[in-house]
Scaffold this motif. Structure first.
Motif, PDB file in Angstrom:
ATOM      1  N   ASP A   1       0.833  -1.210   0.000  1.00 39.04           N
ATOM      2  CA  ASP A   1       0.000   0.000   0.000  1.00 39.04           C
ATOM      3  C   ASP A   1       0.863   1.254   0.000  1.00 39.04           C
ATOM      4  N   ASP A   2       1.959   1.243   0.765  1.00 40.91           N
ATOM      5  CA  ASP A   2       2.837   2.417   0.820  1.00 40.91           C
ATOM      6  C   ASP A   2       3.434   2.717  -0.550  1.00 40.91           C
ATOM      7  N   ALA A   3       3.922   1.682  -1.222  1.00 38.47           N
ATOM      8  CA  ALA A   3       4.545   1.879  -2.534  1.00 38.47           C
ATOM      9  C   ALA A   3       3.522   2.357  -3.562  1.00 38.47           C
ATOM     10  N   LEU A   4       2.340   1.736  -3.559  1.00 35.87           N
ATOM     11  CA  LEU A   4       1.303   2.111  -4.518  1.00 35.87           C
ATOM     12  C   LEU A   4       0.808   3.534  -4.273  1.00 35.87           C
ATOM     13  N   ASP A   5       0.604   3.895  -3.007  1.00 35.91           N
ATOM     14  CA  ASP A   5       0.150   5.257  -2.691  1.00 35.91           C
ATOM     15  C   ASP A   5       1.175   6.287  -3.142  1.00 35.91           C
ATOM     16  N   HIS A   6       2.453   5.939  -3.018  1.00 40.04           N
ATOM     17  CA  HIS A   6       3.512   6.870  -3.396  1.00 40.04           C
ATOM     18  C   HIS A   6       3.472   7.176  -4.898  1.00 40.04           C
TER      19      HIS A   6
ATOM     20  N   GLN B 156      -3.818  11.340 -16.047  1.00 35.66           N
ATOM     21  CA  GLN B 156      -5.174  10.841 -15.839  1.00 35.66           C
ATOM     22  C   GLN B 156      -5.199   9.319 -16.022  1.00 35.66           C
ATOM     23  N   ASN B 157      -5.975   8.629 -15.197  1.00 38.62           N
ATOM     24  CA  ASN B 157      -6.105   7.164 -15.285  1.00 38.62           C
ATOM     25  C   ASN B 157      -4.723   6.498 -15.344  1.00 38.62           C
ATOM     26  N   PRO B 158      -3.904   6.681 -14.327  1.00 37.70           N
ATOM     27  CA  PRO B 158      -2.531   6.146 -14.358  1.00 37.70           C
ATOM     28  C   PRO B 158      -2.505   4.622 -14.440  1.00 37.70           C
ATOM     29  N   GLU B 159      -1.540   4.117 -15.192  1.00 38.51           N
ATOM     30  CA  GLU B 159      -1.310   2.674 -15.289  1.00 38.51           C
ATOM     31  C   GLU B 159      -0.171   2.322 -14.343  1.00 38.51           C
ATOM     32  N   ILE B 160      -0.480   1.507 -13.331  1.00 38.39           N
ATOM     33  CA  ILE B 160       0.485   1.187 -12.286  1.00 38.39           C
ATOM     34  C   ILE B 160       0.682  -0.326 -12.229  1.00 38.39           C
ATOM     35  N   ILE B 161       1.928  -0.734 -12.134  1.00 34.63           N
ATOM     36  CA  ILE B 161       2.259  -2.145 -11.980  1.00 34.63           C
ATOM     37  C   ILE B 161       3.104  -2.313 -10.725  1.00 34.63           C
ATOM     38  N   GLY B 162       3.281  -3.565 -10.274  1.00 32.55           N
ATOM     39  CA  GLY B 162       4.077  -3.789  -9.077  1.00 32.55           C
ATOM     40  C   GLY B 162       4.675  -5.179  -9.050  1.00 32.55           C
ATOM     41  N   TRP B 163       5.701  -5.347  -8.226  1.00 35.67           N
ATOM     42  CA  TRP B 163       6.340  -6.660  -8.091  1.00 35.67           C
ATOM     43  C   TRP B 163       7.098  -6.724  -6.770  1.00 35.67           C
ATOM     44  N   ASP B 164       7.376  -7.933  -6.306  1.00 34.42           N
ATOM     45  CA  ASP B 164       8.117  -8.121  -5.065  1.00 34.42           C
ATOM     46  C   ASP B 164       9.556  -7.659  -5.232  1.00 34.42           C
ATOM     47  N   PHE B 165      10.090  -7.080  -4.168  1.00 33.29           N
ATOM     48  CA  PHE B 165      11.477  -6.624  -4.132  1.00 33.29           C
ATOM     49  C   PHE B 165      12.269  -7.634  -3.309  1.00 33.29           C
TER      50      PHE B 165
ATOM     51  N   GLU C 218      17.613 -11.496   8.353  1.00 34.53           N
ATOM     52  CA  GLU C 218      17.125 -10.903   9.596  1.00 34.53           C
ATOM     53  C   GLU C 218      15.844 -10.115   9.347  1.00 34.53           C
ATOM     54  N   GLN C 219      15.811  -9.327   8.261  1.00 31.44           N
ATOM     55  CA  GLN C 219      14.590  -8.582   7.934  1.00 31.44           C
ATOM     56  C   GLN C 219      13.408  -9.519   7.703  1.00 31.44           C
ATOM     57  N   ILE C 220      13.680 -10.628   7.015  1.00 36.89           N
ATOM     58  CA  ILE C 220      12.610 -11.563   6.666  1.00 36.89           C
ATOM     59  C   ILE C 220      12.164 -12.381   7.873  1.00 36.89           C
ATOM     60  N   ASN C 221      13.119 -13.015   8.558  1.00 29.76           N
ATOM     61  CA  ASN C 221      12.795 -13.979   9.611  1.00 29.76           C
ATOM     62  C   ASN C 221      12.501 -13.338  10.957  1.00 29.76           C
ATOM     63  N   VAL C 222      13.237 -12.290  11.311  1.00 31.96           N
ATOM     64  CA  VAL C 222      13.086 -11.682  12.632  1.00 31.96           C
ATOM     65  C   VAL C 222      11.998 -10.611  12.635  1.00 31.96           C
ATOM     66  N   PHE C 223      12.020  -9.767  11.619  1.00 33.74           N
ATOM     67  CA  PHE C 223      11.102  -8.632  11.608  1.00 33.74           C
ATOM     68  C   PHE C 223       9.890  -8.827  10.680  1.00 33.74           C
ATOM     69  N   ASN C 224       9.805 -10.000  10.025  1.00 35.43           N
ATOM     70  CA  ASN C 224       8.675 -10.307   9.121  1.00 35.43           C
ATOM     71  C   ASN C 224       8.459  -9.227   8.062  1.00 35.43           C
ATOM     72  N   MET C 225       9.571  -8.739   7.520  1.00 31.94           N
ATOM     73  CA  MET C 225       9.496  -7.687   6.517  1.00 31.94           C
ATOM     74  C   MET C 225       9.629  -8.276   5.118  1.00 31.94           C
ATOM     75  N   HIS C 226       9.082  -7.583   4.143  1.00 32.13           N
ATOM     76  CA  HIS C 226       9.317  -7.925   2.748  1.00 32.13           C
ATOM     77  C   HIS C 226       9.283  -6.643   1.928  1.00 32.13           C
ATOM     78  N   GLY C 227       9.713  -6.743   0.700  1.00 31.43           N
ATOM     79  CA  GLY C 227       9.817  -5.561  -0.134  1.00 31.43           C
ATOM     80  C   GLY C 227       8.848  -5.584  -1.300  1.00 31.43           C
ATOM     81  N   TYR C 228       8.446  -4.405  -1.751  1.00 38.30           N
ATOM     82  CA  TYR C 228       7.540  -4.301  -2.892  1.00 38.30           C
ATOM     83  C   TYR C 228       7.906  -3.054  -3.691  1.00 38.30           C
ATOM     84  N   VAL C 229       7.838  -3.187  -5.006  1.00 35.45           N
ATOM     85  CA  VAL C 229       8.119  -2.072  -5.907  1.00 35.45           C
ATOM     86  C   VAL C 229       6.848  -1.736  -6.677  1.00 35.45           C
ATOM     87  N   ALA C 230       6.459  -0.478  -6.664  1.00 36.91           N
ATOM     88  CA  ALA C 230       5.356   0.000  -7.497  1.00 36.91           C
ATOM     89  C   ALA C 230       5.941   0.885  -8.583  1.00 36.91           C
ATOM     90  N   ALA C 231       5.408   0.769  -9.789  1.00 34.97           N
ATOM     91  CA  ALA C 231       5.938   1.538 -10.918  1.00 34.97           C
ATOM     92  C   ALA C 231       4.801   2.219 -11.665  1.00 34.97           C
TER      93      ALA C 231
END
Length: 234
Positions: free
Chosen positions: A99-104, A115-124, A130-143
């Motif tokens: 949501d953060d990436a898409l809103d940005h 007008q009527n923007p075309e937006i795509i996204g994918w996992d980063f 440590e980010q994945i296992n300890v903090f349950n974080m993941h990455g996402y890219v919106a374009a």
């Protein structure tokens, strides 16, 4: 799990192979294949080995696993050429980055008066364990795809160019009803189809390897899932 359902799924993944075509390849009758798929009877071990070889799967997958991840929410698989395009992107790493990436990038679209923007996204994927296992974080890219009439952007927006590329595509209807099941399974369906049909995945820094695009038609939400493929001789 059903052995017969697995055979039916694999057959359909192999360019919608018919029961007759599978029977011919295995040297049995169509009625025999039908009985396998109905779990009325099971093939001899030599035929099981032939089936595994034909569909590039293991015996364990064929007999023990539920390979059928298809759903009525999915369209038929298809190949598409995506024409060259320009885009600007924004990546977020957090516990809920989408949501953060898409809103940005939606704010960027308003800034650029698109007008009527075309937006795509994918996992980063570039995260530490440590980010994945300890903090349950993941990455996402919106374009944000830039229309041809947009020639100027802000200094902090890096424009990326992508050449024409072939993708394998599947469409999900109402993806947000169950996003954590439907979207990963859509990728799994595509990867299974590619594996069975020996279609190579293209990974190149110059192209987007895979991405998702959500849109609406007559008030209904849809999402196209794309995976880049290499050109192969037919």
């Amino acid at each position: 799990m059903s052995f017969g359902q697995n055979i039916q799924f694999l057959r359909k993944m192999r360019n919608k192979m018919t029961q007759e075509e599978l029977a011919e390849k295995l040297g049995v009758s169509r009625q025999t294949v039908s009985k396998w798929e109905l779990d009325v009877m099971y093939p001899e071990m030599d035929k099981v080995i032939e089936i595994c070889k034909l569909f590039s799967c293991s015996m364990d997958e064929l007999i023990r696993n539920d390979m059928n991840v298809s759903d009525e929410a999915y369209s038929d698989i298809r190949m598409e050429y995506v024409e060259p395009f320009r885009y600007i992107r924004y990546a977020v790493v957090s516990t809920e980055p989408e949501d953060d990436a898409l809103d940005h990038v939606k704010k960027w679209a308003k800034m650029l008066k698109i007008q009527n923007p075309e937006i795509i996204g994918w996992d980063f994927p570039v995260l530490s364990q440590e980010q994945i296992n300890v903090f349950n974080m993941h990455g996402y890219v919106a374009a944000l795809i830039l229309p041809d009439n947009v020639t100027e952007t802000a200094d902090f927006m890096d424009i990326v160019n992508q050449d024409k590329q072939k993708y394998i595509v599947i469409t999900i209807k109402d993806p947000m009803i169950a996003p954590f099941r439907l979207i990963p399974n859509a990728y799994k369906v595509l990867m299974t189809h590619m594996h069975i049909n020996k279609i190579p995945h293209k990974e190149d820094k110059k192209i987007i390897s895979c991405f998702e695009k959500e849109y609406f038609v007559n008030g209904t939400s849809y999402m196209d899932v794309y995976i880049a493929v290499d050109e192969i001789e037919s």
